[in-house]
Design a protein around this motif. Structure first.
Motif, PDB file in Angstrom:
ATOM      1  N   SER A  55      11.307  42.993  33.294  1.00 27.56           N
ATOM      2  CA  SER A  55      11.513  44.231  34.032  1.00 27.56           C
ATOM      3  C   SER A  55      12.082  43.999  35.428  1.00 27.56           C
ATOM      4  N   ASP A  56      11.711  42.890  36.059  1.00 29.37           N
ATOM      5  CA  ASP A  56      12.161  42.632  37.426  1.00 29.37           C
ATOM      6  C   ASP A  56      13.605  42.146  37.484  1.00 29.37           C
ATOM      7  N   GLY A  57      14.019  41.407  36.471  1.00 27.96           N
ATOM      8  CA  GLY A  57      15.373  40.859  36.491  1.00 27.96           C
ATOM      9  C   GLY A  57      15.463  39.529  37.210  1.00 27.96           C
ATOM     10  N   GLN A  58      14.698  39.345  38.250  1.00 28.72           N
ATOM     11  CA  GLN A  58      14.546  38.025  38.880  1.00 28.72           C
ATOM     12  C   GLN A  58      13.075  37.622  38.709  1.00 28.72           C
ATOM     13  N   TRP A  59      12.774  36.356  38.879  1.00 27.34           N
ATOM     14  CA  TRP A  59      11.553  35.823  38.290  1.00 27.34           C
ATOM     15  C   TRP A  59      10.438  35.488  39.270  1.00 27.34           C
ATOM     16  N   THR A  60      10.613  35.791  40.541  1.00 27.50           N
ATOM     17  CA  THR A  60       9.623  35.352  41.527  1.00 27.50           C
ATOM     18  C   THR A  60       8.236  35.896  41.227  1.00 27.50           C
ATOM     19  N   ARG A  61       8.129  37.192  40.994  1.00 29.98           N
ATOM     20  CA  ARG A  61       6.801  37.758  40.748  1.00 29.98           C
ATOM     21  C   ARG A  61       6.220  37.247  39.435  1.00 29.98           C
ATOM     22  N   ALA A  62       7.032  37.199  38.401  1.00 31.69           N
ATOM     23  CA  ALA A  62       6.544  36.787  37.083  1.00 31.69           C
ATOM     24  C   ALA A  62       6.037  35.355  37.065  1.00 31.69           C
ATOM     25  N   LYS A  63       6.634  34.504  37.893  1.00 33.11           N
ATOM     26  CA  LYS A  63       6.302  33.083  37.888  1.00 33.11           C
ATOM     27  C   LYS A  63       5.373  32.679  39.037  1.00 33.11           C
ATOM     28  N   GLY A  64       5.165  33.586  40.008  1.00 31.69           N
ATOM     29  CA  GLY A  64       4.580  33.167  41.262  1.00 31.69           C
ATOM     30  C   GLY A  64       3.130  33.512  41.514  1.00 31.69           C
ATOM     31  N   PHE A  65       2.451  34.125  40.550  1.00 29.65           N
ATOM     32  CA  PHE A  65       1.050  34.470  40.778  1.00 29.65           C
ATOM     33  C   PHE A  65       0.207  33.222  41.062  1.00 29.65           C
ATOM     34  N   ASP A  66      -0.839  33.395  41.861  1.00 30.66           N
ATOM     35  CA  ASP A  66      -1.809  32.331  42.050  1.00 30.66           C
ATOM     36  C   ASP A  66      -2.311  31.866  40.677  1.00 30.66           C
ATOM     37  N   THR A  67      -2.489  30.562  40.519  1.00 28.07           N
ATOM     38  CA  THR A  67      -2.979  29.873  39.312  1.00 28.07           C
ATOM     39  C   THR A  67      -1.910  29.724  38.243  1.00 28.07           C
ATOM     40  N   PHE A  68      -0.656  30.119  38.509  1.00 25.09           N
ATOM     41  CA  PHE A  68       0.378  30.099  37.466  1.00 25.09           C
ATOM     42  C   PHE A  68       1.129  28.771  37.384  1.00 25.09           C
ATOM     43  N   CYS A  69       0.585  27.701  37.999  1.00 24.92           N
ATOM     44  CA  CYS A  69       1.224  26.390  37.861  1.00 24.92           C
ATOM     45  C   CYS A  69       0.176  25.287  37.708  1.00 24.92           C
ATOM     46  N   PRO A  70      -0.526  25.257  36.576  1.00 31.00           N
ATOM     47  CA  PRO A  70      -1.437  24.138  36.327  1.00 31.00           C
ATOM     48  C   PRO A  70      -0.669  22.822  36.223  1.00 31.00           C
ATOM     49  N   VAL A  71      -1.206  21.782  36.864  1.00 29.25           N
ATOM     50  CA  VAL A  71      -0.560  20.469  36.908  1.00 29.25           C
ATOM     51  C   VAL A  71      -1.619  19.395  36.679  1.00 29.25           C
ATOM     52  N   GLY A  72      -1.294  18.410  35.843  1.00 30.87           N
ATOM     53  CA  GLY A  72      -2.215  17.312  35.569  1.00 30.87           C
ATOM     54  C   GLY A  72      -2.108  16.204  36.598  1.00 30.87           C
ATOM     55  N   GLU A  73      -2.664  15.043  36.251  1.00 29.39           N
ATOM     56  CA  GLU A  73      -2.636  13.887  37.143  1.00 29.39           C
ATOM     57  C   GLU A  73      -1.303  13.147  36.999  1.00 29.39           C
ATOM     58  N   PRO A  74      -0.655  12.836  38.106  1.00 26.34           N
ATOM     59  CA  PRO A  74       0.626  12.122  38.033  1.00 26.34           C
ATOM     60  C   PRO A  74       0.455  10.691  37.532  1.00 26.34           C
ATOM     61  N   VAL A  75       1.464  10.224  36.816  1.00 28.10           N
ATOM     62  CA  VAL A  75       1.536   8.827  36.388  1.00 28.10           C
ATOM     63  C   VAL A  75       2.855   8.267  36.901  1.00 28.10           C
ATOM     64  N   ALA A  76       2.781   7.095  37.534  1.00 25.10           N
ATOM     65  CA  ALA A  76       3.974   6.505  38.152  1.00 25.10           C
ATOM     66  C   ALA A  76       5.089   6.328  37.136  1.00 25.10           C
ATOM     67  N   LEU A  77       6.311   6.603  37.559  1.00 29.67           N
ATOM     68  CA  LEU A  77       7.458   6.487  36.661  1.00 29.67           C
ATOM     69  C   LEU A  77       7.570   5.086  36.084  1.00 29.67           C
ATOM     70  N   GLU A  78       7.233   4.089  36.867  1.00 29.14           N
ATOM     71  CA  GLU A  78       7.354   2.703  36.403  1.00 29.14           C
ATOM     72  C   GLU A  78       6.427   2.412  35.229  1.00 29.14           C
ATOM     73  N   ASP A  79       5.420   3.269  35.021  1.00 32.17           N
ATOM     74  CA  ASP A  79       4.490   3.091  33.911  1.00 32.17           C
ATOM     75  C   ASP A  79       4.835   3.976  32.715  1.00 32.17           C
ATOM     76  N   VAL A  80       5.992   4.616  32.770  1.00 33.76           N
ATOM     77  CA  VAL A  80       6.387   5.595  31.751  1.00 33.76           C
ATOM     78  C   VAL A  80       7.733   5.206  31.152  1.00 33.76           C
ATOM     79  N   SER A  81       7.876   5.404  29.840  1.00 33.34           N
ATOM     80  CA  SER A  81       9.179   5.263  29.184  1.00 33.34           C
ATOM     81  C   SER A  81       9.822   6.643  29.134  1.00 33.34           C
ATOM     82  N   LEU A  82      10.688   6.918  30.103  1.00 34.11           N
ATOM     83  CA  LEU A  82      11.259   8.254  30.243  1.00 34.11           C
ATOM     84  C   LEU A  82      12.014   8.686  28.988  1.00 34.11           C
ATOM     85  N   ASP A  83      12.724   7.777  28.366  1.00 34.58           N
ATOM     86  CA  ASP A  83      13.557   8.113  27.207  1.00 34.58           C
ATOM     87  C   ASP A  83      12.738   8.574  26.007  1.00 34.58           C
TER      88      ASP A  83
END
Length: 219
Positions: A101-129
């Motif tokens: 309905s808004d056409g742009q996404w700030t409100r739809a994406k920006g509510f408090d709690t709308f970005c759960p994030v886990g624990e970071p793992v260093a890139l050097e310990d990850v196989s990106l491919d």
């Protein structure tokens, strides 16, 4: 929040998986479609996603997140991965009806709690491919895709975004969600997993109408 330093911005990529673009009635973009979520949307593993009253349908969107370690502007694609500090699972929670309905996404994406994030793992310990993203709703697998299925690579996204805005240490890039998005209802639990990296799992409840006090680090 577990992310340190706290990101100055959260840059998200829309429609980066062809099947997801088409499931919402869109064609895959010719260049990255980027938007921002505010840092105030960040949520820790185990904390509660608050579903706003009156917002209509709210969806999960499991994504592979990239945390910037070395900032920069106009970063060359060939050097982009040297700017990455870590990989992290992200849930780009979206109020779908408001997005339409808004056409742009700030409100739809920006509510408090709308970005759960886990624990970071260093890139050097990850196989990106070989990275994959999986999302489970109440234990049922609802999204699954390889990062290799994305239209735009991590390196290209960093290059593209840095031509628009300076990327700073701690900034978070959410690289897009695959097909299979769906609604979150009160008392649901959503888990986003990057196998070999980690998960972020969060219950959902209806947001209270009463105000609550601000605390450093999130809700």
């Amino acid at each position: 929040m577990s992310l340190s330093p706290r990101p100055s911005k959260i840059v998200c990529v829309g429609r980066n998986y062809p099947a997801h673009a088409r499931e919402l009635g869109n064609e895959p973009p010719a260049e990255p479609l980027i938007f921002l979520k505010p840092p105030s949307a960040l949520l820790d593993d185990g904390e509660t996603i608050l579903l706003p009253t009156g917002a209509g349908r709210v969806d999960y969107e499991g994504e592979i997140g990239v945390i910037i370690g070395l900032g920069g502007r106009h970063i060359r694609e060939s050097e982009a991965l040297s700017h990455v500090a870590a990989i992290v699972p992200v849930n780009d929670v979206t109020a779908r009806d408001l997005q339409k309905s808004d056409g742009q996404w700030t409100r739809a994406k920006g509510f408090d709690t709308f970005c759960p994030v886990g624990e970071p793992v260093a890139l050097e310990d990850v196989s990106l491919d070989s990275l994959r993203i999986e999302t489970r709703l109440n234990g049922e697998l609802v999204q699954e895709a390889a990062l290799a299925d994305a239209i735009f690579s991590v390196a290209y996204l960093i290059h593209f975004i840095s031509r628009v805005m300076t990327l700073e240490p701690g900034d978070l890039i959410a690289t897009g969600t695959p097909h299979g998005v769906g609604a979150i209802l009160p008392w649901d639990e959503v888990e986003v997993t990057i196998p070999g990296v980690g998960s972020v799992r969060n219950p959902a409840r209806t947001a209270p109408d009463a105000p609550w006090p601000y605390t450093m680090g999130g809700l």
